[in-house]
Structures are given as structure tokens and as C-alpha cells.
Design a protein around this motif. Sequence first.
Motif, PDB file in Angstrom:
ATOM      1  N   LYS A  45      42.781 -17.491  12.806  1.00  0.00           N
ATOM      2  CA  LYS A  45      43.181 -18.979  12.360  1.00  0.00           C
ATOM      3  C   LYS A  45      43.648 -19.013  10.843  1.00  0.00           C
ATOM      4  CE  LYS A  45      43.128 -23.508  12.985  1.00  0.00           C
ATOM      5  NZ  LYS A  45      43.763 -24.273  14.114  1.00  0.00           N
ATOM      6  N   ARG A  46      44.732 -19.637  10.704  1.00  0.00           N
ATOM      7  CA  ARG A  46      45.271 -19.519   9.211  1.00  0.00           C
ATOM      8  C   ARG A  46      44.616 -20.684   8.595  1.00  0.00           C
ATOM      9  NH1 ARG A  46      49.924 -17.751   7.547  1.00  0.00           N
ATOM     10  NH2 ARG A  46      50.643 -17.240   9.594  1.00  0.00           N
ATOM     11  N   LEU A  47      44.247 -20.213   7.345  1.00  0.00           N
ATOM     12  CA  LEU A  47      43.614 -21.323   6.141  1.00  0.00           C
ATOM     13  C   LEU A  47      44.975 -22.010   5.684  1.00  0.00           C
ATOM     14  CD1 LEU A  47      41.078 -18.834   4.792  1.00  0.00           C
ATOM     15  CD2 LEU A  47      40.758 -20.544   6.572  1.00  0.00           C
ATOM     16  N   LYS A  48      44.435 -22.809   4.772  1.00  0.00           N
ATOM     17  CA  LYS A  48      45.589 -23.616   3.862  1.00  0.00           C
ATOM     18  C   LYS A  48      46.377 -22.741   3.020  1.00  0.00           C
ATOM     19  CE  LYS A  48      46.088 -27.403   0.524  1.00  0.00           C
ATOM     20  NZ  LYS A  48      45.476 -28.600  -0.107  1.00  0.00           N
ATOM     21  N   GLU A  49      45.642 -21.760   2.551  1.00  0.00           N
ATOM     22  CA  GLU A  49      46.365 -20.777   1.583  1.00  0.00           C
ATOM     23  C   GLU A  49      45.805 -19.491   1.379  1.00  0.00           C
ATOM     24  OE1 GLU A  49      46.233 -22.068  -2.601  1.00  0.00           O
ATOM     25  OE2 GLU A  49      44.180 -22.883  -2.546  1.00  0.00           O
ATOM     26  N   SER A  50      46.596 -18.405   0.977  1.00  0.00           N
ATOM     27  CA  SER A  50      45.867 -17.259   0.689  1.00  0.00           C
ATOM     28  C   SER A  50      44.870 -17.334  -0.333  1.00  0.00           C
ATOM     29  CB  SER A  50      46.811 -16.266   0.108  1.00  0.00           C
ATOM     30  OG  SER A  50      47.127 -16.652  -1.104  1.00  0.00           O
ATOM     31  N   ILE A  51      43.819 -16.169  -0.311  1.00  0.00           N
ATOM     32  CA  ILE A  51      42.684 -16.377  -1.165  1.00  0.00           C
ATOM     33  C   ILE A  51      42.599 -14.956  -1.807  1.00  0.00           C
ATOM     34  CG2 ILE A  51      41.257 -17.818   0.312  1.00  0.00           C
ATOM     35  CD1 ILE A  51      39.596 -15.072   0.889  1.00  0.00           C
ATOM     36  N   TRP A  52      42.186 -14.795  -3.172  1.00  0.00           N
ATOM     37  CA  TRP A  52      42.204 -13.594  -3.902  1.00  0.00           C
ATOM     38  C   TRP A  52      40.739 -13.442  -4.100  1.00  0.00           C
ATOM     39  CZ3 TRP A  52      46.476 -13.858  -8.278  1.00  0.00           C
ATOM     40  CH2 TRP A  52      47.655 -13.822  -7.867  1.00  0.00           C
ATOM     41  N   ALA A  53      39.952 -14.150  -3.621  1.00  0.00           N
ATOM     42  CA  ALA A  53      38.466 -13.982  -4.268  1.00  0.00           C
ATOM     43  C   ALA A  53      37.705 -13.753  -2.386  1.00  0.00           C
ATOM     44  CB  ALA A  53      37.888 -15.212  -4.429  1.00  0.00           C
ATOM     45  N   THR A  54      36.613 -13.266  -2.803  1.00  0.00           N
ATOM     46  CA  THR A  54      35.721 -12.775  -1.425  1.00  0.00           C
ATOM     47  C   THR A  54      34.910 -14.032  -0.948  1.00  0.00           C
ATOM     48  OG1 THR A  54      35.636 -10.272  -2.335  1.00  0.00           O
ATOM     49  CG2 THR A  54      33.922 -11.089  -0.599  1.00  0.00           C
ATOM     50  N   PRO A  55      35.134 -14.287   0.358  1.00  0.00           N
ATOM     51  CA  PRO A  55      34.097 -15.301   0.782  1.00  0.00           C
ATOM     52  C   PRO A  55      32.724 -15.091   0.698  1.00  0.00           C
ATOM     53  CG  PRO A  55      36.032 -14.373   2.441  1.00  0.00           C
ATOM     54  CD  PRO A  55      35.915 -13.350   1.371  1.00  0.00           C
TER      55      PRO A  55
END
Length: 459
Positions: A371-381
Motif C-alpha cells: 500500500k502506498r503511503l502519503k510520502e516517502s520516509i527517510w526514517a525507520t518505522p
Amino acid sequence: MILIAIDLAMLAVGGLAALGVVLMRAKFASCGFAAMLLAVTYPASLGFAADNWTSFQNGGTLAVPANTDTLEWKQGWSQDIPGYGQSSPVVWGETVYVTSVSGPQKETYHVVAYKLSDGSKLWQHDLKNATPRENTSYVSRAAPTPAADANGLVCFFEGGNLIALTHDGKVRWERDLVEEFGPLDARHGLSASVEQTDTSAFVWVERSEDPYVMSINKQTGKTVWKVAGIGATSWASPRLVPVGDGHHLVLSGIGHLVGLDPTTGERLWEFDGISGNSSPTPIPLGDGRFLQGATVGRGEASSGSAAKSNGVIGITQASDGKWQADYVWQAKRATSSFGSPIAIANRCYYVNATGVVYCLDLKTGDEVYAKRLKESIWATPVAIGGEILFFGKGGSIRGIADGEEYEALSSEAAWDAPTDDAPESGRGRSSGPVLYGVAVAGERVVIRRGDQLTVWTIH
């Protein structure tokens, strides 16, 4: 307390990854997965959240329990940070610590302590950068995260400064690694954070020439051992992985994984069947296994071949006593970006460079959904209770329920509106504020962007 942390001096690196394909060799018996699945649930010592978050990704423990099924968010205090930094905050007791750098040539590093409850500034320690370099978004800027314990914290900076401070900001010891071992030239700079045991701090300098990794006595600052690095591009951090009754210190760089004995520095094993693993840091699962992330190589037509470098790797010992590492399973489509994957209960989650989250079965690697989130992440969930939190590069906060189907939960914005997030007296690309790391202590969530700390309360 919980932390999300960026895994490199990433903000202008721009998708650096290697191409490559690895062979599927999932040969480990499934009996060990019972121990692994137990290990990635919740530490028994934690309540809603631990009081301390002491190092980068807290050693990879990214899932903690909560006493509520849903999270409600309320914004609290915010404080400007001197200069700019890409490290994650660490928390000890009622104090949160961050590092940063300022000046057109990155002349001055900063270590700053804030009171967790109200954001008041407790102290600031400044030190002269041992390797000044133009302050741009193309190089790391105070990227390594420090490590804290009962005696204080150990801070490493990409310029070669290594310093230990007490909790009230007094210098315990200080070293200049450039003066001792020569220049720290590295593509886009260094970003490996400090890993630690009760007695030692591990500093990884994967420079272009003669890279090395060191064990430092935290009390005295003296070298315990110093050995060669891996000779590969890396912005990941060293990670202690439990193996049997001990640990291996695992290093990840493009095309290579290496396991060291943390007490002696002896190289125990090497693994080369991987590519694109320049940024994600390994996440321990227990029983000698860890989650490994890797990115899509530049020019790659699809994520298929790159996905094979993402998966679970297991460390085993042969009958002759020699150690080896190999895949337990490899992903079919899932890839990583700058952050590491996360495991919770029976599932793990990867987020690729375009913000697509892949939920995989932790035992088999089979895809559950994407599933696509709103934006990319640079941090670990991270996971709080049964909710997995993804902190977007531009400040979005998205929570989903851990389960067989995608279910959206939390939805917040870390800050109100974009501002100019360019480095002080620096130049280079600027695309607005960037969320680099999060620490959660009790019911407070500390969100760190390059120039600011913001605290939210969850209940």
C-alpha cells in the motif's frame, strides 16, 4: 521511549545503490523461528514506553507495548536547534540530547541538552570541527547519533571528533581521530552512529582509504581494539546482533556484510551475496537472525532483482566452529529506502523509495499486502502497541494497524507549514524541512528535523 532514525547522511545522496542479484538459499530450519518471533514482540521490561532511548534505533528494538488500542496526539513544545543536524535524538531520564553543526565550512559542532517536560535548554557544548568542509546538502551534517548511558553520552562526528560528556555537559574525555589516524575522506561524508555495550562504544569509520572500526572504553576513552573496515560504500551503522550466548557486531556496506567479535574485533564471517545495502542498518530478530534492507539499484528496470537483497539473514556455526551467514528468505518485490525495515509479531514491514509499504510474513517472506503511503520516509518505522508509525520525510505521521489487511489509524502533521530548511550559511538543494528522527519517552514523542525539536503527547 521509541526512536525513529534516519540511517545515513541522506538528504542529498539521491538514491545511491548498487545493482545486483543474489541466489535464493533459504535453508534454515523453521524451528528457530519460534524464538525469533518471540524476540521481536515486546521487551518484558517496558511499560507504555521505556524511560531511556540510548542509541541509534535503540539497538534495533523498534516495537514497544502500549496501554491503549488507539493513539491520540496533542502538540506540545518546540525548540530551534543551533545549526543543522541529521542525527536522531537520544533520551536519558528527563533529558533529550541532539547534535548539530553550524558555519559555512561546518566549523562548529554542537551537543545540546533539553528538558523533556517543557523544552527548556539545559546546556550546550560546542567543539571545533577537526575536518571543516563546505556546509551543503550534499554532505553529511552531524549525522551520527550519540550513545547514552548512566555516566553520560559518547558523541562521534563525521569530521573525526569523538567526545564523551557527562549528563550536565562536562567533558569526560575527547579524541581527534583525524590527528590520530589521518583524513576521513568519504563519499558524501560519514554517518555511522555509535553502537554500545555496557563498557564499550563502537565507532565505524568507513572512509575511502584504509577504513576502520574501533572499540572504545567508555570510561577512559582508550582504544580496546581497532581493525579494518569492509572497504565498501556505507551510510549504515554498526549493529550488535544476538547470537547464541553472545553478540556479533554486524557491518553493512554495498555488496558486503561482515560479522565481528565485539570483544576482540576478530572477523568471524563475511557475506557477499547482496547488493544495494548501503543505507539500511540490520535489525536483530533473535536466534542469530536479522532483517536486512537494500535499495533499488540506479537504472534498474524493476524492483524484482533488488528485492532479493531484502529479507531475513541467519548466522550459524558449522561443526568445525566456523561462522557463516546466509538468507533464511528473500523478498520478491519489497525493497527499502534509507530506513530499515521493522518486525512485529508475525509480520515485517518494508518501505521503498516511493513510499510503498510492503507487509510480509516474517516466517516465510510471502507478501501479505502492499500500500502506498502519503510520502516517502527517510526514517525507520516504529510500533507502539499494535500500531506501526511511519514518519514521512516532509513531516507526515501515518499509523497503520499490524495485521493481515491494511488499516489506516493515526494521521497527523509534525509541523504546520514548510519553511526554508537550508543549512546555515550553506548551499545545495533545499526541499523544505526534513524529518530525521523521533524519540518517545513515556507519553512524549520528540520529533527532530534538521533545525528543530517538536514534542507531541500521545495518550
